[in-house]
Scaffold this active site. Structure first.
Site, PDB file in Angstrom:
ATOM      1  N   TYR A  15      15.296  -8.530  -8.893  1.00 42.81           N
ATOM      2  CA  TYR A  15      15.233  -8.013 -10.054  1.00 42.81           C
ATOM      3  C   TYR A  15      14.027  -6.858 -10.317  1.00 42.81           C
ATOM      4  O   TYR A  15      13.879  -6.267 -11.369  1.00 42.81           O
ATOM      5  CB  TYR A  15      14.876  -9.028 -11.170  1.00 42.81           C
ATOM      6  CG  TYR A  15      13.686  -9.908 -10.875  1.00 42.81           C
ATOM      7  CD1 TYR A  15      13.862 -10.975 -10.100  1.00 42.81           C
ATOM      8  CD2 TYR A  15      12.365  -9.671 -11.053  1.00 42.81           C
ATOM      9  CE1 TYR A  15      12.913 -11.802  -9.724  1.00 42.81           C
ATOM     10  CE2 TYR A  15      11.355 -10.070 -10.679  1.00 42.81           C
ATOM     11  CZ  TYR A  15      11.444 -11.421  -9.928  1.00 42.81           C
ATOM     12  OH  TYR A  15      10.385 -12.304  -9.286  1.00 42.81           O
ATOM     13  N   ASN A  60      13.481 -25.505  -7.460  1.00 43.87           N
ATOM     14  CA  ASN A  60      12.723 -24.417  -8.054  1.00 43.87           C
ATOM     15  C   ASN A  60      12.044 -24.949  -9.468  1.00 43.87           C
ATOM     16  O   ASN A  60      11.315 -24.200  -9.805  1.00 43.87           O
ATOM     17  CB  ASN A  60      13.623 -23.198  -8.317  1.00 43.87           C
ATOM     18  CG  ASN A  60      14.342 -23.237  -9.607  1.00 43.87           C
ATOM     19  OD1 ASN A  60      14.746 -24.404 -10.107  1.00 43.87           O
ATOM     20  ND2 ASN A  60      14.508 -22.194 -10.358  1.00 43.87           N
ATOM     21  N   ASP A 111      17.833 -22.579 -10.609  1.00 35.86           N
ATOM     22  CA  ASP A 111      18.683 -21.491 -10.300  1.00 35.86           C
ATOM     23  C   ASP A 111      20.243 -21.361 -10.371  1.00 35.86           C
ATOM     24  O   ASP A 111      20.668 -20.514 -10.521  1.00 35.86           O
ATOM     25  CB  ASP A 111      18.130 -21.176  -8.736  1.00 35.86           C
ATOM     26  CG  ASP A 111      16.801 -20.515  -8.533  1.00 35.86           C
ATOM     27  OD1 ASP A 111      16.382 -19.942  -9.478  1.00 35.86           O
ATOM     28  OD2 ASP A 111      16.058 -20.748  -7.369  1.00 35.86           O
ATOM     29  N   ALA A 128      18.058 -19.341  -1.903  1.00 33.01           N
ATOM     30  CA  ALA A 128      18.905 -18.957  -3.253  1.00 33.01           C
ATOM     31  C   ALA A 128      20.359 -18.770  -2.523  1.00 33.01           C
ATOM     32  O   ALA A 128      21.321 -19.027  -3.223  1.00 33.01           O
ATOM     33  CB  ALA A 128      18.427 -17.318  -3.694  1.00 33.01           C
ATOM     34  N   SER A 154       5.822 -10.859 -10.033  1.00 34.58           N
ATOM     35  CA  SER A 154       6.324 -11.731 -10.919  1.00 34.58           C
ATOM     36  C   SER A 154       6.568 -11.543 -12.192  1.00 34.58           C
ATOM     37  O   SER A 154       5.443 -11.040 -12.624  1.00 34.58           O
ATOM     38  CB  SER A 154       5.833 -13.262 -10.393  1.00 34.58           C
ATOM     39  OG  SER A 154       6.366 -13.887 -11.582  1.00 34.58           O
ATOM     40  N   GLY A 209      22.576 -13.085   3.286  1.00 29.50           N
ATOM     41  CA  GLY A 209      21.418 -13.767   3.494  1.00 29.50           C
ATOM     42  C   GLY A 209      21.689 -15.355   3.458  1.00 29.50           C
ATOM     43  O   GLY A 209      22.719 -16.160   2.806  1.00 29.50           O
ATOM     44  N   LYS A 268      10.897 -23.366  -1.716  1.00 31.33           N
ATOM     45  CA  LYS A 268      12.105 -24.106  -2.380  1.00 31.33           C
ATOM     46  C   LYS A 268      12.415 -25.366  -1.695  1.00 31.33           C
ATOM     47  O   LYS A 268      13.002 -26.350  -2.180  1.00 31.33           O
ATOM     48  CB  LYS A 268      13.075 -23.120  -2.843  1.00 31.33           C
ATOM     49  CG  LYS A 268      12.651 -22.376  -3.981  1.00 31.33           C
ATOM     50  CD  LYS A 268      13.754 -21.326  -4.414  1.00 31.33           C
ATOM     51  CE  LYS A 268      13.499 -20.385  -5.388  1.00 31.33           C
ATOM     52  NZ  LYS A 268      14.449 -19.460  -5.661  1.00 31.33           N
ATOM     53  N   GLY A 326      19.078  -9.002 -10.902  1.00 32.44           N
ATOM     54  CA  GLY A 326      18.771 -10.466 -10.982  1.00 32.44           C
ATOM     55  C   GLY A 326      18.172 -10.700 -12.233  1.00 32.44           C
ATOM     56  O   GLY A 326      17.605 -11.978 -12.435  1.00 32.44           O
TER      57      GLY A 326
HETATM   58  P1  NAP Z   1      14.543 -17.012   1.603  1.00 35.77           P
HETATM   59  O1  NAP Z   1      14.583 -18.378   1.395  1.00 35.77           O
HETATM   60  O2  NAP Z   1      13.363 -16.305   2.210  1.00 35.77           O
HETATM   61  O3  NAP Z   1      15.936 -16.227   2.140  1.00 35.77           O
HETATM   62  C1  NAP Z   1      16.151 -14.922   2.225  1.00 35.77           C
HETATM   63  C2  NAP Z   1      17.117 -14.912   3.223  1.00 35.77           C
HETATM   64  O4  NAP Z   1      17.553 -13.438   3.398  1.00 35.77           O
HETATM   65  C3  NAP Z   1      16.712 -15.324   4.704  1.00 35.77           C
HETATM   66  O5  NAP Z   1      16.987 -16.601   4.878  1.00 35.77           O
HETATM   67  C4  NAP Z   1      17.430 -14.206   5.468  1.00 35.77           C
HETATM   68  O6  NAP Z   1      18.858 -14.675   5.813  1.00 35.77           O
HETATM   69  C5  NAP Z   1      17.765 -13.051   4.627  1.00 35.77           C
HETATM   70  N1  NAP Z   1      16.622 -12.167   4.807  1.00 35.77           N
HETATM   71  C6  NAP Z   1      15.371 -12.149   5.023  1.00 35.77           C
HETATM   72  N2  NAP Z   1      14.779 -10.985   5.366  1.00 35.77           N
HETATM   73  C7  NAP Z   1      15.677 -10.270   5.561  1.00 35.77           C
HETATM   74  C8  NAP Z   1      15.646  -8.663   6.178  1.00 35.77           C
HETATM   75  N3  NAP Z   1      14.633  -8.115   6.356  1.00 35.77           N
HETATM   76  N4  NAP Z   1      17.062  -8.175   6.321  1.00 35.77           N
HETATM   77  C9  NAP Z   1      18.212  -9.005   6.244  1.00 35.77           C
HETATM   78  N5  NAP Z   1      18.190 -10.161   5.720  1.00 35.77           N
HETATM   79  C10 NAP Z   1      17.056 -10.756   5.389  1.00 35.77           C
HETATM   80  O7  NAP Z   1      14.382 -16.240  -0.098  1.00 35.77           O
HETATM   81  P2  NAP Z   1      15.231 -16.847  -1.345  1.00 35.77           P
HETATM   82  O8  NAP Z   1      14.395 -17.854  -2.038  1.00 35.77           O
HETATM   83  O9  NAP Z   1      16.601 -17.101  -1.003  1.00 35.77           O
HETATM   84  O10 NAP Z   1      15.182 -15.463  -2.173  1.00 35.77           O
HETATM   85  C11 NAP Z   1      15.954 -14.338  -1.610  1.00 35.77           C
HETATM   86  C12 NAP Z   1      15.886 -13.405  -2.600  1.00 35.77           C
HETATM   87  O11 NAP Z   1      16.594 -13.645  -4.007  1.00 35.77           O
HETATM   88  C13 NAP Z   1      14.678 -12.811  -3.330  1.00 35.77           C
HETATM   89  O12 NAP Z   1      14.587 -11.282  -3.332  1.00 35.77           O
HETATM   90  C14 NAP Z   1      14.297 -13.341  -4.509  1.00 35.77           C
HETATM   91  O13 NAP Z   1      13.414 -12.651  -5.111  1.00 35.77           O
HETATM   92  C15 NAP Z   1      15.646 -13.487  -5.025  1.00 35.77           C
HETATM   93  N6  NAP Z   1      15.857 -14.277  -6.110  1.00 35.77           N
HETATM   94  C16 NAP Z   1      15.861 -14.011  -7.199  1.00 35.77           C
HETATM   95  C17 NAP Z   1      15.997 -15.025  -8.324  1.00 35.77           C
HETATM   96  C18 NAP Z   1      16.396 -14.600  -9.684  1.00 35.77           C
HETATM   97  O14 NAP Z   1      16.338 -15.306 -10.457  1.00 35.77           O
HETATM   98  N7  NAP Z   1      16.774 -13.385  -9.882  1.00 35.77           N
HETATM   99  C19 NAP Z   1      16.300 -16.573  -7.808  1.00 35.77           C
HETATM  100  C20 NAP Z   1      15.896 -16.868  -6.532  1.00 35.77           C
HETATM  101  C21 NAP Z   1      15.905 -15.712  -5.734  1.00 35.77           C
HETATM  102  P3  NAP Z   1      19.158 -14.506   7.424  1.00 35.77           P
HETATM  103  O15 NAP Z   1      18.138 -15.063   8.162  1.00 35.77           O
HETATM  104  O16 NAP Z   1      20.414 -15.458   7.639  1.00 35.77           O
HETATM  105  O17 NAP Z   1      19.609 -13.200   7.511  1.00 35.77           O
END
Ligand code: NAP
Length: 408
Positions: A194, A78, A94, A122, A14, A118, A57, A215
């Site tokens: 990011y 968040n 977000d 997010a 982080s 995904g 979240k 990101g």
């Molecule tokens: P999350 O709730 O765990 O969701 C991620 C989704 O990605 C899962 O629901 C899954 O969807 C898919 N996924 C997970 N593992 C995978 C794999 N091995 N291969 C392919 N798809 C996979 O997480 P989140 O909170 O949405 O965050 C997701 C990403 O966004 C993270 O990398 C996080 O760091 C980033 N993020 C960045 C910001 C920012 O401010 N830049 C803010 C929020 C999140 P399916 O099961 O439908 O395939």
């Protein structure tokens, strides 16, 4: 001093404490909470507010007495703040973060087909922003959904691709959820990851000439809005770009490339000292990994074995953040090494007249001759480097690199 923080399951990567430290004057710490202790944390914490990341979240919602309209509509929180009566209010910053990232790209999504990779927390926010910005359609690609990685050809006309999966995120960098060559109409790639600064997806987009953004701007923008909510203030959005620059300057590695004997190790050590960074010498790490000197390894196992080891060691080092890395002179001869360096490093070429290059203990300079080696590599050095510096005196050179990279 008021206390805030970030809760999540694994928070090693982080940047949030650094960002909040640049935003306001309060304590901001990381709280790793295990799944079966979330309820205890929510009931016992004395924090005035906190941010929430993977995987909580949605899980924090039942603990919030009230939600903002957008958090309720999206179903993802968040940012949590303690109200006067001690209860929690949940919000979703977000949304602002991703909208900021989208605006920063300069590309309008209005009337364009978008796919979101995904289906997690997010993803829901991203879908809401894309719809609010009038994308003609927003399709979620999920491993287990109707639209999945096995039928991507149904969406080869996508113009906007947003990655909300963790694929490619530190420490498992170098992998990508999709191959962009399957999307000939793609005109914008946004990756929420990011760390690293440039995922394999972003690097492929750039190599294909598709505008691509990582990101970090979203991360800083959502933190800025969360900080405003924590402190009941409204700061200018201008701070977002300047904090993003500062974070990048702290987290990007500085990788030195150049001919054997051009001074990468000497300059690297000085630069690390001047910038308060850890110094990593790639050759030294290879020797540690193999337990022998590089000339010995090349003499006994051959050049190809050495180069394969070099790439394997570089893979481990290059996904780290905030280091000074001195590479070996031949690192540019292996194309696979280029994205490894590009993902998280600013690459600086050290130039030195050939007559001044030290060739003692450097087997290739000795066997091929310095000039032949230079002719083989000179175009690659130019192509791989973002900054070129003549190494006249190591101290001066290190100072010059520092000034050029941290001039803001
Ligand atoms: P999350 O709730 O765990 O969701 C991620 C989704 O990605 C899962 O629901 C899954 O969807 C898919 N996924 C997970 N593992 C995978 C794999 N091995 N291969 C392919 N798809 C996979 O997480 P989140 O909170 O949405 O965050 C997701 C990403 O966004 C993270 O990398 C996080 O760091 C980033 N993020 C960045 C910001 C920012 O401010 N830049 C803010 C929020 C999140 P399916 O099961 O439908 O395939």
């Amino acid at each position: 001093m008021k206390k805030y923080g970030l809760i999540g399951e694994k928070l090693g990567h982080s940047f949030s404490p650094q960002i909040h430290g640049l935003l306001q004057d309060y304590e901001y710490r990381l709280y790793e909470v295990e799944r079966d202790t979330l309820s205890r944390f929510m009931n016992e914490t004395d924090l005035q507010g906190f941010n929430v990341t993977i995987p909580y979240k949605q899980e924090v919602i039942p603990f919030c007495k009230t939600l903002s309209d957008r958090a309720a509509a999206i179903g993802s929180v968040n940012t949590v703040v303690r109200m006067k009566d001690g209860s929690f209010f949940g919000d979703n910053t977000d949304y602002f973060g991703f909208e900021y990232m989208l605006k920063k790209s300069g590309v309008s999504v209005s009337g364009k087909k978008a796919i979101v990779l995904g289906s997690g927390g997010a993803s829901k926010t991203v879908q809401a922003v894309l719809k609010a910005n009038n994308a003609s359609s927003v399709t979620v690609v999920s491993r287990t959904g109707e639209n999945n990685y096995g039928n991507l050809q149904l969406h080869k006309d996508a113009v906007v691709i947003v990655n909300t999966t963790p694929l490619g995120m530190y420490p498992n960098t170098g992998v990508s959820p999709v191959d962009l060559t399957s999307f000939p109409d793609c005109r914008l790639v946004l990756d929420l990851i990011y760390n690293p600064d440039k995922t394999a997806l972003i690097l492929q987009a750039k190599s294909l000439g598709i505008p691509a953004f990582s990101g970090l701007s979203m991360l800083v923008a959502q933190a800025k809005e969360a900080s405003d909510i924590f402190t009941s203030t409204r700061s200018s959005d201008d701070v977002i770009a300047s904090i993003e620059k500062t974070i990048l300057s702290q987290t990007m590695n500085i990788a030195l490339i150049g001919m054997p004997g051009c001074g990468k190790t000497t300059v690297g050590k000085l630069l690390a000292e001047m910038t308060d960074r850890e110094f990593i010498d790639l050759d030294e790490e290879i020797e540690k990994a193999l337990g022998r000197s590089i000339p010995d390894v090349i003499a006994s196992e051959g050049l190809e074995y050495f180069r394969n080891t070099e790439t394997a060691v570089l893979r481990k080092i290059s996904c780290q953040s905030g280091k000074v890395i001195a590479t070996g002179g031949g690192v540019v001869t292996i194309p696979e090494n280029k994205p490894l360096l590009a993902q998280n490093s600013i690459t600086v070429l050290l130039e030195r007249p050939l007559k001044d290059l030290e060739s003692k203990g450097r087997p290739l300079s000795q066997s091929k001759g310095v000039e032949a080696l230079y002719n083989e590599r000179k175009d690659l050095y130019q192509e791989w480097s973002e900054l070129k510096i003549a190494n006249i005196s190591p101290k001066q050179t290190a100072k010059e690199i520092k000034e050029k990279l941290f001039h803001f």
